[in-house]
Design a protein around this motif. Structure first.
Motif, PDB file in Angstrom:
ATOM      1  N   ASP A 129      10.485 -12.218  -0.765  1.00  0.00           N
ATOM      2  CA  ASP A 129      10.200 -11.454   0.441  1.00  0.00           C
ATOM      3  C   ASP A 129       9.002 -12.137   1.083  1.00  0.00           C
ATOM      4  O   ASP A 129       7.865 -11.861   0.724  1.00  0.00           O
ATOM      5  N   ASP A 130       9.258 -13.108   1.948  1.00  0.00           N
ATOM      6  CA  ASP A 130       8.148 -13.851   2.538  1.00  0.00           C
ATOM      7  C   ASP A 130       7.268 -12.905   3.340  1.00  0.00           C
ATOM      8  O   ASP A 130       7.724 -12.211   4.240  1.00  0.00           O
ATOM      9  N   LEU A 131       5.997 -12.897   2.966  1.00  0.00           N
ATOM     10  CA  LEU A 131       5.069 -11.899   3.485  1.00  0.00           C
ATOM     11  C   LEU A 131       3.917 -12.477   4.292  1.00  0.00           C
ATOM     12  O   LEU A 131       3.078 -11.718   4.763  1.00  0.00           O
ATOM     13  N   GLY A 132       3.855 -13.802   4.430  1.00  0.00           N
ATOM     14  CA  GLY A 132       2.692 -14.313   5.129  1.00  0.00           C
ATOM     15  C   GLY A 132       2.840 -15.674   5.741  1.00  0.00           C
ATOM     16  O   GLY A 132       3.777 -16.420   5.480  1.00  0.00           O
ATOM     17  N   TYR A 133       1.863 -15.943   6.613  1.00  0.00           N
ATOM     18  CA  TYR A 133       1.653 -17.269   7.170  1.00  0.00           C
ATOM     19  C   TYR A 133       0.786 -18.048   6.187  1.00  0.00           C
ATOM     20  O   TYR A 133       0.289 -17.484   5.216  1.00  0.00           O
ATOM     21  N   LYS A 134       0.521 -19.307   6.482  1.00  0.00           N
ATOM     22  CA  LYS A 134      -0.404 -20.089   5.650  1.00  0.00           C
ATOM     23  C   LYS A 134      -1.777 -19.415   5.581  1.00  0.00           C
ATOM     24  O   LYS A 134      -2.433 -19.445   4.562  1.00  0.00           O
ATOM     25  N   THR A 135      -2.182 -18.837   6.682  1.00  0.00           N
ATOM     26  CA  THR A 135      -3.539 -18.309   6.802  1.00  0.00           C
ATOM     27  C   THR A 135      -3.697 -16.853   6.374  1.00  0.00           C
ATOM     28  O   THR A 135      -4.812 -16.357   6.311  1.00  0.00           O
ATOM     29  N   GLY A 136      -2.617 -16.159   6.104  1.00  0.00           N
ATOM     30  CA  GLY A 136      -2.740 -14.761   5.705  1.00  0.00           C
ATOM     31  C   GLY A 136      -1.440 -14.006   5.874  1.00  0.00           C
ATOM     32  O   GLY A 136      -0.421 -14.558   6.301  1.00  0.00           O
ATOM     33  N   PRO A 137      -1.467 -12.722   5.545  1.00  0.00           N
ATOM     34  CA  PRO A 137      -0.261 -11.899   5.614  1.00  0.00           C
ATOM     35  C   PRO A 137       0.250 -11.723   7.039  1.00  0.00           C
ATOM     36  O   PRO A 137      -0.493 -11.845   8.004  1.00  0.00           O
ATOM     37  N   PHE A 138       1.539 -11.404   7.141  1.00  0.00           N
ATOM     38  CA  PHE A 138       2.150 -11.096   8.432  1.00  0.00           C
ATOM     39  C   PHE A 138       1.622  -9.782   8.997  1.00  0.00           C
ATOM     40  O   PHE A 138       1.724  -9.526  10.192  1.00  0.00           O
ATOM     41  N   PHE A 139       1.112  -8.912   8.126  1.00  0.00           N
ATOM     42  CA  PHE A 139       0.708  -7.567   8.534  1.00  0.00           C
ATOM     43  C   PHE A 139      -0.434  -7.098   7.655  1.00  0.00           C
ATOM     44  O   PHE A 139      -0.767  -7.716   6.654  1.00  0.00           O
ATOM     45  N   ILE A 181      -0.958 -14.519   0.811  1.00  0.00           N
ATOM     46  CA  ILE A 181      -0.783 -13.072   0.652  1.00  0.00           C
ATOM     47  C   ILE A 181      -1.815 -12.427  -0.276  1.00  0.00           C
ATOM     48  O   ILE A 181      -1.680 -11.260  -0.637  1.00  0.00           O
ATOM     49  N   ARG A 182      -2.858 -13.143  -0.632  1.00  0.00           N
ATOM     50  CA  ARG A 182      -3.869 -12.568  -1.535  1.00  0.00           C
ATOM     51  C   ARG A 182      -4.382 -11.197  -1.056  1.00  0.00           C
ATOM     52  O   ARG A 182      -4.616 -10.332  -1.872  1.00  0.00           O
ATOM     53  N   PRO A 183      -4.589 -10.982   0.231  1.00  0.00           N
ATOM     54  CA  PRO A 183      -5.066  -9.666   0.656  1.00  0.00           C
ATOM     55  C   PRO A 183      -4.097  -8.511   0.302  1.00  0.00           C
ATOM     56  O   PRO A 183      -4.503  -7.361   0.276  1.00  0.00           O
ATOM     57  N   LEU A 184      -2.844  -8.832   0.036  1.00  0.00           N
ATOM     58  CA  LEU A 184      -1.875  -7.794  -0.326  1.00  0.00           C
ATOM     59  C   LEU A 184      -1.828  -7.541  -1.834  1.00  0.00           C
ATOM     60  O   LEU A 184      -1.163  -6.621  -2.286  1.00  0.00           O
ATOM     61  N   MET A 185      -2.534  -8.379  -2.584  1.00  0.00           N
ATOM     62  CA  MET A 185      -2.516  -8.290  -4.044  1.00  0.00           C
ATOM     63  C   MET A 185      -3.824  -7.634  -4.508  1.00  0.00           C
ATOM     64  O   MET A 185      -4.885  -8.240  -4.412  1.00  0.00           O
TER      65      MET A 185
END
Length: 81
Positions: A28-38, A73-77
């Protein structure tokens, strides 16, 4: 039927026939290189319940799970360092 419910139904049917899984992987791709999509609140509201439902079900069958995602996606973890 949602994708999660479909996956659960398929695993139920297959395991009922005696087939044992070594593990499961979904993406489930959740992000750009620079951070999450949301934002984290949006993830928790919209996607986390589905991820949790599927992972909890698979873990109840003693199936290890890998969730693959591209992007930062680290901010989502919650426990990411």
């Amino acid at each position: 039927m949602s994708n999660v419910d479909l996956n659960i139904a398929v695993v139920e049917e297959i395991t009922a026939k005696g087939i044992v899984f070594d593990g499961a992987m979904f993406y489930d791709d959740l992000g750009y290189k620079t951070g999450p999509f949301f934002s984290l609140p949006m993830y928790r509201e919209q996607l986390f319940p589905a991820h949790k439902k599927l992972c909890d079900f698979l873990h109840s069958k003693n199936i290890k799970v890998i969730l693959h995602s591209c992007g930062g996606i680290r901010p989502l973890m919650p426990n990411a360092g």
